[in-house]
Enzyme design. Structure first.
Site, mmCIF file in Angstrom:
data_model
loop_
_atom_site.group_PDB
_atom_site.id
_atom_site.type_symbol
_atom_site.label_atom_id
_atom_site.label_comp_id
_atom_site.label_asym_id
_atom_site.label_seq_id
_atom_site.Cartn_x
_atom_site.Cartn_y
_atom_site.Cartn_z
ATOM 1 N N LYS A 215 0.824 -1.208 0.000
ATOM 2 C CA LYS A 215 0.000 0.000 0.000
ATOM 3 C C LYS A 215 0.861 1.261 0.000
ATOM 4 O O LYS A 215 0.694 2.147 -0.824
ATOM 5 C CB LYS A 215 -0.929 0.004 1.217
ATOM 6 N N ARG A 296 8.409 -1.054 10.080
ATOM 7 C CA ARG A 296 8.460 -1.733 11.373
ATOM 8 C C ARG A 296 9.905 -1.779 11.846
ATOM 9 O O ARG A 296 10.817 -2.074 11.071
ATOM 10 C CB ARG A 296 7.894 -3.156 11.274
ATOM 11 N N GLU A 325 9.897 0.353 21.477
ATOM 12 C CA GLU A 325 9.341 1.708 21.461
ATOM 13 C C GLU A 325 8.692 2.036 22.801
ATOM 14 O O GLU A 325 7.850 1.276 23.273
ATOM 15 C CB GLU A 325 8.322 1.844 20.318
ATOM 16 N N HIS A 344 7.603 7.538 15.872
ATOM 17 C CA HIS A 344 6.514 6.776 15.239
ATOM 18 C C HIS A 344 5.369 7.711 14.832
ATOM 19 O O HIS A 344 4.219 7.550 15.256
ATOM 20 C CB HIS A 344 5.997 5.687 16.173
ATOM 21 N N LEU A 345 5.695 8.653 13.952
ATOM 22 C CA LEU A 345 4.729 9.666 13.513
ATOM 23 C C LEU A 345 4.129 9.375 12.139
ATOM 24 O O LEU A 345 3.432 10.220 11.587
ATOM 25 C CB LEU A 345 5.412 11.043 13.470
ATOM 26 N N GLY A 346 4.393 8.197 11.585
ATOM 27 C CA GLY A 346 3.954 7.916 10.225
ATOM 28 C C GLY A 346 2.486 8.183 9.973
ATOM 29 O O GLY A 346 2.107 8.683 8.914
#
Length: 608
Positions: A215, A296, A325, A344-346
């Site tokens: 995706k 990941r 994390e 981890h701001l994706g």
């Protein structure tokens, strides 16, 4: 036959039954006009309105009233409005584990993000009332899927709303890393003016390797091409046509990492991708490569990356995800001068959070109404008598899928799957949907992060461009036995094991259930008979004396236990295939020795 029309869950998943409760008086905070407009559009498409109409919640009303949904973490106001149009919504945040267990027996659905642990104890405390758990996001590590399935509770997630946000973050990190934005910002704020120290590199004309083309990968590729980059990609199961449509060439893993100036990771974390980027992998890369990871953390061996940064193999890295994390405060990787990091701001954009809220609300409402959720990640309850009769064939179907996908050589992509059932039963007396779902599960799960079951198998296959057709061969015999055999064919793909090709040129495997155990009975045109337990080694050889003994001796000396062995041949002294069941994966040296054995023309090790 073609893919079947989706089932409904009314007979598989008990409808919500809850006493009527007043809606939560704490309405949403001020929401954007866009979010609420979008929400109202979704309400209309779902057959809802802001004020429920008579008969709207017939499933729940028939059982005693509106269902109740517990939301334990912040959810976008548009999603809350959608939920409130259908159910009573209880927003209770920062619950302790004890408080959650106390509340869960009073609700029909639970909506969480990543901070709420939905454990076996939670499902037990629900005492059978909890029908749906909605995870607002992709990962479901915080939900005990096995316990949910045992409790008859459907688990749904929101896997699509974050795609663009993750792709944009990857490109933002790529550009920031190339121009040393984070380092220069910190330096200037510390009172320094170091223009010459932070000279960057241009992106135009550089080669970006997108590792994973599901995706997010294609979205990153589109944006990178807009920046003037040359883009290649590696994904052994992506469709070549899909990549070419956006000007991307699919290449081998080694070619991708050895020719790229920038490498962006977009693959799932599976047993086969864990620490895939390690010392050996980094050694194959072009010196001075730059790496971006918004996928990941476990994909990258962080100690190996640190060594590659220190020795100059990797010039820079930009990381949004980590093995642990949050990472330790004293992490040398995080503190490294050539590493740009974000927490981890994706998926952290306003629009993505709105999309996630709406997507999970729609999924929860649909499940409570008795509809099949396309984003379900666990199987619904199946009638005991059906599961009992088909259970060995369910196992066989998944194992055949797992076996056949490992025979595909990377690069060509799987376009079509044919499943052939041989049975003495009439079509009306044999429902193969669960078998088709398990073949799909076996093919897709080993090479992706998708969870596949009878609920979402057709949806997942369609999303990946996988066309699955079914055929039946009617046999004379007793209809008491559901199936004689299942065959799985993959057409128009390259095989890493030529012996698996049928006369028609497709990869073909067949299996049967014998004494309640799945057996592999056909590979290509060769008949074999090996139990599908543990793992399998296939060897194609010239049929002559001594070959079986030599291979068995190699495995014995390497302390590999052989559970089954079977040989199928076309004629004495001609071609033969030896199928060997082994309990554990042989060492590379043992497999190398097998390949060097005289008369062995090819071999492949298959994990089941």
């Amino acid at each position: 036959m073609a893919l079947a029309t989706p089932l409904r869950l009314r007979n598989l998943l008990p409808a919500a039954s809850a006493p009527a409760r007043a809606p939560d008086p704490a309405g949403p905070s001020l929401a954007s006009h866009r979010a609420l407009s979008l929400c109202r559009g979704r309400l209309l498409r779902a057959g809802l309105s802001a004020a429920p109409r008579p008969g709207l919640v017939a499933v729940a009303a028939a059982a005693g009233g509106r269902p109740t949904v517990l939301v334990t973490e912040m959810l976008g106001p548009a999603g809350l409005e959608l939920l409130r149009a259908f159910a009573n919504v209880d927003c209770s945040y920062e619950l302790t584990a004890e408080e959650l267990r106390a509340k869960v027996s009073l609700v029909d659905a639970l909506v969480v993000r990543s901070g709420t642990q939905v454990t076996r104890e939670v499902f037990e405390a629900a005492r059978g009332r909890l029908r749906v758990v909605g995870r607002a996001g992709v990962g479901i590590d915080n939900v005990d899927l096995q316990a949910a399935t045992e409790a008859g509770c459907l688990v749904v997630n929101a896997p699509t709303a974050n795609t663009v946000a993750a792709a944009e973050h990857a490109v933002a990190l790529l550009a920031a890393m190339a121009r040393n934005v984070a380092q220069a910002d910190a330096s200037l704020k510390a009172g320094k003016w170091q223009r010459t120290k932070y000279v960057g590199v241009t992106l135009v004309g550089k080669t970006l390797a997108v590792m994973g083309f599901g995706k997010v990968g294609p979205e990153v590729a589109r944006r990178a091409k807009g920046l003037g980059m040359d883009v290649i990609a590696h994904d052994p199961y992506a469709a070549v046509d899909r990549a070419r449509a956006i000007g991307v060439d699919l290449v081998s893993f080694d070619e991708a990492i050895s020719t790229a100036d920038f490498i962006s990771l977009h693959m799932p974390l599976t047993p086969s991708t864990a620490k895939l980027f390690n010392d050996e992998t980094f050694a194959k890369m072009r010196k001075g490569v730059r790496i971006i990871n918004v996928a990941r953390g476990g994909i990258v061996d962080e100690e190996a990356l640190l060594r590659a940064l220190d020795n100059g193999t990797v010039a820079q890295a930009a990381l949004d995800v980590f093995t642990e994390e949050p990472p330790p405060r004293d992490s040398k990787l995080v503190q490294h001068e050539n590493v740009t990091v974000t927490p981890h701001l994706g998926a952290s954009t306003t629009e993505a959070q709105e999309g996630v809220a709406l997507e999970i609300a729609e999924a929860v409402i649909g499940a409570l109404r008795g509809d099949l959720a396309a984003t379900a990640v666990n199987a619904p309850m199946v009638p005991a008598e059906v599961l009992s009769e088909l259970s060995p064939y369910v196992v066989l179907a998944e194992k055949l899928g797992r076996l056949v996908v490992q025979l595909v050589a990377g690069g060509s992509g799987i376009k079509g799957v044919k499943v052939v059932y041989s049975s003495a039963r009439d079509s009306d007396d044999l429902d193969t949907r669960i078998l088709r779902a398990m073949v799909t599960k076996g093919i897709i799960e080993p090479i992706s992060s998708a969870f596949v079951n009878i609920v979402n198998a057709d949806y997942v296959a369609k999303q990946r461009g996988l066309r699955i057709v079914e055929e039946r061969i009617f046999l004379d015999g007793s209809p008491e036995i559901p199936l004689d055999s299942i065959q799985v064919h993959l057409a128009n793909v390259e095989s890493k094991f030529a012996g698996a090709l049928s006369d028609a040129g497709d990869i073909r495997v067949e299996g049967k259930v014998r004494y309640g155990t799945p057996h592999l009975t056909l590979v290509g045109s060769f008949s074999v008979d090996v139990s599908l337990e543990g793992n399998v080694i296939l060897c194609r050889q010239v049929d002559q004396p001594g070959v079986i003994g030599k291979v068995g001796s190699i495995l014995g000396k390497k302390n590999v236990n052989v559970s089954f062995m079977s040989v199928g041949r076309t004629a004495p002294g001609k071609q033969a295939i030896m199928a060997i069941g082994v309990d554990e994966e042989p060492e590379k040296e043992a497999l190398k020795l097998i390949g060097e054995t005289g008369s062995v023309e090819e071999f492949v090790f298959l994990k089941l």
